[in-house]
Write a protein that holds these residues in place. Structure first.
Motif, PDB file in Angstrom:
ATOM      1  N   GLY A 105       0.914  -1.262   0.041  1.00 28.26           N
ATOM      2  CA  GLY A 105       0.079   0.127  -0.002  1.00 28.26           C
ATOM      3  C   GLY A 105       0.824   1.276  -0.048  1.00 28.26           C
ATOM      4  O   GLY A 105       2.108   1.262   0.253  1.00 28.26           O
ATOM      5  N   PRO A 106       0.293   2.335  -0.137  1.00 32.21           N
ATOM      6  CA  PRO A 106       1.136   3.499   0.045  1.00 32.21           C
ATOM      7  C   PRO A 106       1.871   3.505   1.544  1.00 32.21           C
ATOM      8  O   PRO A 106       1.250   3.466   2.464  1.00 32.21           O
ATOM      9  CB  PRO A 106       0.353   4.867  -0.187  1.00 32.21           C
ATOM     10  N   ARG A 107       3.100   4.029   1.367  1.00 33.84           N
ATOM     11  CA  ARG A 107       3.762   4.191   2.527  1.00 33.84           C
ATOM     12  C   ARG A 107       3.330   5.337   3.557  1.00 33.84           C
ATOM     13  O   ARG A 107       2.833   6.327   2.929  1.00 33.84           O
ATOM     14  CB  ARG A 107       5.433   4.705   2.275  1.00 33.84           C
ATOM     15  N   PRO A 108       3.110   4.889   4.846  1.00 34.40           N
ATOM     16  CA  PRO A 108       2.559   5.940   5.806  1.00 34.40           C
ATOM     17  C   PRO A 108       3.536   6.868   6.104  1.00 34.40           C
ATOM     18  O   PRO A 108       4.880   6.863   6.326  1.00 34.40           O
ATOM     19  CB  PRO A 108       2.249   4.992   7.138  1.00 34.40           C
ATOM     20  N   LEU A 109       3.145   8.330   5.777  1.00 38.73           N
ATOM     21  CA  LEU A 109       4.026   9.256   5.957  1.00 38.73           C
ATOM     22  C   LEU A 109       4.020   9.895   7.157  1.00 38.73           C
ATOM     23  O   LEU A 109       3.665   9.188   8.214  1.00 38.73           O
ATOM     24  CB  LEU A 109       4.017  10.297   4.761  1.00 38.73           C
ATOM     25  N   LEU A 110       4.236  11.267   7.216  1.00 34.90           N
ATOM     26  CA  LEU A 110       4.094  12.037   8.729  1.00 34.90           C
ATOM     27  C   LEU A 110       2.986  12.692   8.867  1.00 34.90           C
ATOM     28  O   LEU A 110       2.086  13.134   7.854  1.00 34.90           O
ATOM     29  CB  LEU A 110       5.306  13.114   8.606  1.00 34.90           C
ATOM     30  N   MET A 111       2.330  12.583  10.042  1.00 36.47           N
ATOM     31  CA  MET A 111       1.178  13.433  10.622  1.00 36.47           C
ATOM     32  C   MET A 111       0.948  14.753  10.054  1.00 36.47           C
ATOM     33  O   MET A 111      -0.046  15.392   9.715  1.00 36.47           O
ATOM     34  CB  MET A 111       0.998  13.021  11.903  1.00 36.47           C
ATOM     35  N   GLU A 112       2.310  15.329  10.154  1.00 38.26           N
ATOM     36  CA  GLU A 112       2.066  16.893   9.777  1.00 38.26           C
ATOM     37  C   GLU A 112       1.942  17.185   8.283  1.00 38.26           C
ATOM     38  O   GLU A 112       1.502  18.329   8.193  1.00 38.26           O
ATOM     39  CB  GLU A 112       3.633  17.508  10.321  1.00 38.26           C
ATOM     40  N   TYR A 113       2.035  16.192   7.552  1.00 37.47           N
ATOM     41  CA  TYR A 113       1.701  16.055   6.253  1.00 37.47           C
ATOM     42  C   TYR A 113       0.259  16.368   5.828  1.00 37.47           C
ATOM     43  O   TYR A 113      -0.362  16.734   4.816  1.00 37.47           O
ATOM     44  CB  TYR A 113       2.424  15.186   5.175  1.00 37.47           C
ATOM     45  N   LEU A 114      -0.573  15.836   6.660  1.00 40.27           N
ATOM     46  CA  LEU A 114      -1.905  15.690   6.316  1.00 40.27           C
ATOM     47  C   LEU A 114      -2.655  16.971   5.823  1.00 40.27           C
ATOM     48  O   LEU A 114      -3.377  16.901   5.054  1.00 40.27           O
ATOM     49  CB  LEU A 114      -2.771  15.093   7.569  1.00 40.27           C
TER      50      LEU A 114
END
Length: 203
Positions: A105-114
């Motif tokens: 699946g798509p890699r989980p990035l950072l919360m701050e990017y949402l």
């Protein structure tokens, strides 16, 4: 079917690689110290936060003012080895078993990017994040943000069981070749900035 497949494969791999996990745990404790695991909140399915697990790869070296040194100064040779071989990602198999993540699946990035995503980019959260993904076998950290999002969204719209199998096989090949681990001039890559055309940092 995908969820059942994820759980079965994750359990089998954890059992088969238990000696590697044991050695890695002891080596991280010896060379990098505690905590053994790196824990961080990441956005999962529909953007809901979960705690991701990885083997620690950096030291907590600080300057005279008590601030952490830049990543490149805290990443020793052993940490680079863990990243280049993707051994640092193995604890994410526990996230798969828990249901936080999928194998693919798509890699989980950072919360701050949402809050930086466009509505279209937000669609990458319409599926569970993965340990590996379509973007990872097509450039990993060496591609631009636009390319990464395009590949992630293509996967969201076209994912099938057989595509997941293909991605897993190609991931093993890529891990062996150690391709796309970092952007040139960075220990991984630069952080996401919507104003700049830079590769992603998913560490």
């Amino acid at each position: 079917m995908k969820r059942l497949f994820d759980c079965i494969v994750a359990i089998v791999v954890l059992v088969l690689l238990s000696p590697v996990l044991t050695v890695a745990t002891l080596a991280v404790g010896c060379f990098l110290g505690r905590p053994i695991l790196f824990r961080q909140q990441r956005p999962g399915f529909k953007g809901r936060p979960f705690t991701i697990y990885k083997f620690r790869t950096m030291k907590d070296t600080m300057d005279s003012d008590g601030k952490l040194l830049p990543d490149e100064q805290r990443l020793p040779a052993f940490g680079r080895f863990l990243r280049s071989t993707s051994i640092d990602e193995l604890p994410e198999l526990f996230n798969v078993i828990k249901g936080d993540m999928s194998l693919v699946g798509p890699r989980p990035l950072l919360m701050e990017y949402l809050d930086r995503y466009t509505p279209e980019q937000q669609r990458r959260h319409d599926v569970r994040p993965g340990i590996t993904g379509w973007a990872q076998i097509n450039g990993r950290n060496a591609i631009t943000w636009d390319e990464k999002f395009r590949l992630d969204l293509w996967y969201v719209d076209h994912h099938t069981f057989f595509l997941d199998l293909k991605i897993l096989v190609l991931t093993i090949k890529q891990a062996y070749k150690r391709d796309g681990i970092h952007q040139e001039g960075h220990v991984t890559a630069t952080k996401f900035n919507p104003q700049c055309k830079e590769p992603p940092n998913d560490r």
